[in-house]
Enzyme design. Structure first.
Site, mmCIF file in Angstrom:
data_model
loop_
_atom_site.group_PDB
_atom_site.id
_atom_site.type_symbol
_atom_site.label_atom_id
_atom_site.label_comp_id
_atom_site.label_asym_id
_atom_site.label_seq_id
_atom_site.Cartn_x
_atom_site.Cartn_y
_atom_site.Cartn_z
ATOM 1 N N ASN A 1 85.567 30.942 41.281
ATOM 2 C CA ASN A 1 86.451 30.100 40.461
ATOM 3 C C ASN A 1 86.057 30.327 39.041
ATOM 4 O OD1 ASN A 1 87.476 27.305 39.725
ATOM 5 N ND2 ASN A 1 85.642 26.297 39.498
ATOM 6 N N LYS B 1 87.948 28.780 37.225
ATOM 7 C CA LYS B 1 87.977 27.013 36.211
ATOM 8 C C LYS B 1 89.450 27.812 35.389
ATOM 9 C CE LYS B 1 83.276 26.107 37.192
ATOM 10 N NZ LYS B 1 81.833 26.054 36.968
ATOM 11 N N HIS C 1 86.602 19.337 43.383
ATOM 12 C CA HIS C 1 84.841 19.965 42.687
ATOM 13 C C HIS C 1 84.661 19.674 41.219
ATOM 14 C CE1 HIS C 1 83.682 22.386 39.268
ATOM 15 N NE2 HIS C 1 83.049 23.371 40.237
ATOM 16 N N GLU D 1 83.652 18.849 38.418
ATOM 17 C CA GLU D 1 84.511 18.744 37.294
ATOM 18 C C GLU D 1 85.657 17.935 37.270
ATOM 19 O OE1 GLU D 1 84.761 23.369 36.496
ATOM 20 O OE2 GLU D 1 82.381 22.859 35.893
ATOM 21 N N GLU E 1 77.928 22.452 45.621
ATOM 22 C CA GLU E 1 77.402 22.525 44.365
ATOM 23 C C GLU E 1 76.381 21.079 43.523
ATOM 24 O OE1 GLU E 1 80.602 25.854 42.859
ATOM 25 O OE2 GLU E 1 81.124 23.732 42.425
ATOM 26 N N GLY F 1 77.262 25.607 35.631
ATOM 27 C CA GLY F 1 77.340 26.444 34.358
ATOM 28 C C GLY F 1 76.003 25.793 33.348
ATOM 29 N N SER G 1 75.615 28.182 39.312
ATOM 30 C CA SER G 1 74.813 28.942 38.463
ATOM 31 C C SER G 1 74.332 30.822 39.247
ATOM 32 C CB SER G 1 73.566 29.321 37.848
ATOM 33 O OG SER G 1 74.209 27.836 36.696
HETATM 34 P P1 13P Z 1 78.528 28.374 38.017
HETATM 35 O O1 13P Z 1 78.967 29.398 38.611
HETATM 36 O O2 13P Z 1 79.516 28.969 36.286
HETATM 37 O O3 13P Z 1 77.713 28.141 37.032
HETATM 38 O O4 13P Z 1 79.998 27.538 38.429
HETATM 39 C C1 13P Z 1 79.877 27.131 39.618
HETATM 40 C C2 13P Z 1 81.563 26.481 39.743
HETATM 41 O O5 13P Z 1 81.547 25.182 39.544
HETATM 42 C C3 13P Z 1 82.203 27.402 40.789
HETATM 43 O O6 13P Z 1 82.926 26.293 41.637
#
Ligand code: 13P
Length: 253
Positions: free
Chosen positions: A9, A11, A97, A99, A169, A175, A215
């Site tokens: 992803n 983002k 997701h 976010e 997740e 992150g 992560s």
């Molecule tokens: P990170 O791997 O940067 O923690 O992000 C995970 C994520 O949100 C994947 O959709």
């Protein structure tokens, strides 16, 4: 048998050149495993989807979108439908997701409509679920995950539900550099599989792929993948570096 699945992803990252470069490197670097021992997908920003589809066309890497709108077409300024994504060569779409839930404010009801629309439009949804740190500390992890899974799959019959991949997740691991331990992740994955068995049946639960995200790095991918109910990885930050992402793909293959 559930084939491992690793998705990147991206983002709101990359640009017109770096998205194509990254996709090309993922495509060439995963030849021999992608589509064979592991399914691999990349999810770039909307504006780079078409050029990324072209960049991976010679490989077995699939492309996913990071979001969709649930209506098929019409006066929905700024939105993108499942059929548009299908039309340009997308296979997958992320729905719900964290976010989008917590930054943009998407509700379970909206996410459910997106999951349904994705399947109707010929895409394979990846339904993301997971608790906040405060919810974990309050002992609410299973409750939150149950709500996300049940509401996300609401009104989906067995056949349509079988098109869905779930991604667990935990928000506190996204992150942040904090990864759920393999034990913590396995526990929730097994819980989700039990939930699917309850909602549908044991066969569907056994067939559904449940990815872990939060992560994920080359250094922790193998130990996560070693757990019985962890069928793949949804990778954020580490998917922006071809070498790191390819090492994660190899760990899952
Ligand atoms: P990170 O791997 O940067 O923690 O992000 C995970 C994520 O949100 C994947 O959709």
């Amino acid at each position: 048998m559930r084939k491992p699945f690793v998705a990147g992803n991206w983002k709101m990252n990359t640009d017109s050149q770096s998205s194509v470069d990254l996709a090309g490197r993922v495509g060439s670097g995963s030849s021999g495993v992608a589509g064979q021992t592991v399914d691999v997908a990349v999810c770039p920003p909307f504006v780079y989807l078409q050029s990324v589809v072209r960049a991976v066309a010679v490989s077995s890497v699939a492309v996913g979108a990071q979001d969709i709108y649930f209506e098929a077409k019409g006066a929905f300024t700024g939105e993108i439908s499942a059929s548009m994504l299908k039309d340009i060569g997308c296979t997958y779409v992320l729905c719900g997701h964290s976010e989008r839930r917590h930054v943009i404010g998407e509700t379970d009801d909206l996410i459910n409509k997106k999951v349904i629309a994705a399947i109707s439009g010929g895409l394979l949804p990846i339904l993301c679920v997971g608790e906040l740190q405060s919810e974990r500390e309050a002992g609410l992890t299973n409750e939150v995950v149950t709500r996300h899974v049940k509401n996300g799959l609401s009104d989906l019959g067995r056949e349509k539900a079988s098109a869905v991949t779930i991604a667990y997740e935990p928000v506190w691991a996204i992150g942040t550099g904090l990864t759920a331990t393999p034990e913590q992740a396995q526990e929730v994955h097994a819980f989700i599989r039990g939930l699917l068995a309850e909602m549908y049946d044991a066969d569907l639960a056994a067939e559904t792929r449940i990815l872990y995200g939060g992560s994920v790095k080359p250094g922790n991918a193998a130990e996560l993948m070693a757990r019985e109910d962890i069928d793949g990885l949804l990778v954020g930050g580490a998917s922006l570096k071809a070498d790191d992402f390819l090492a994660i793909v190899q760990a899952a293959a």
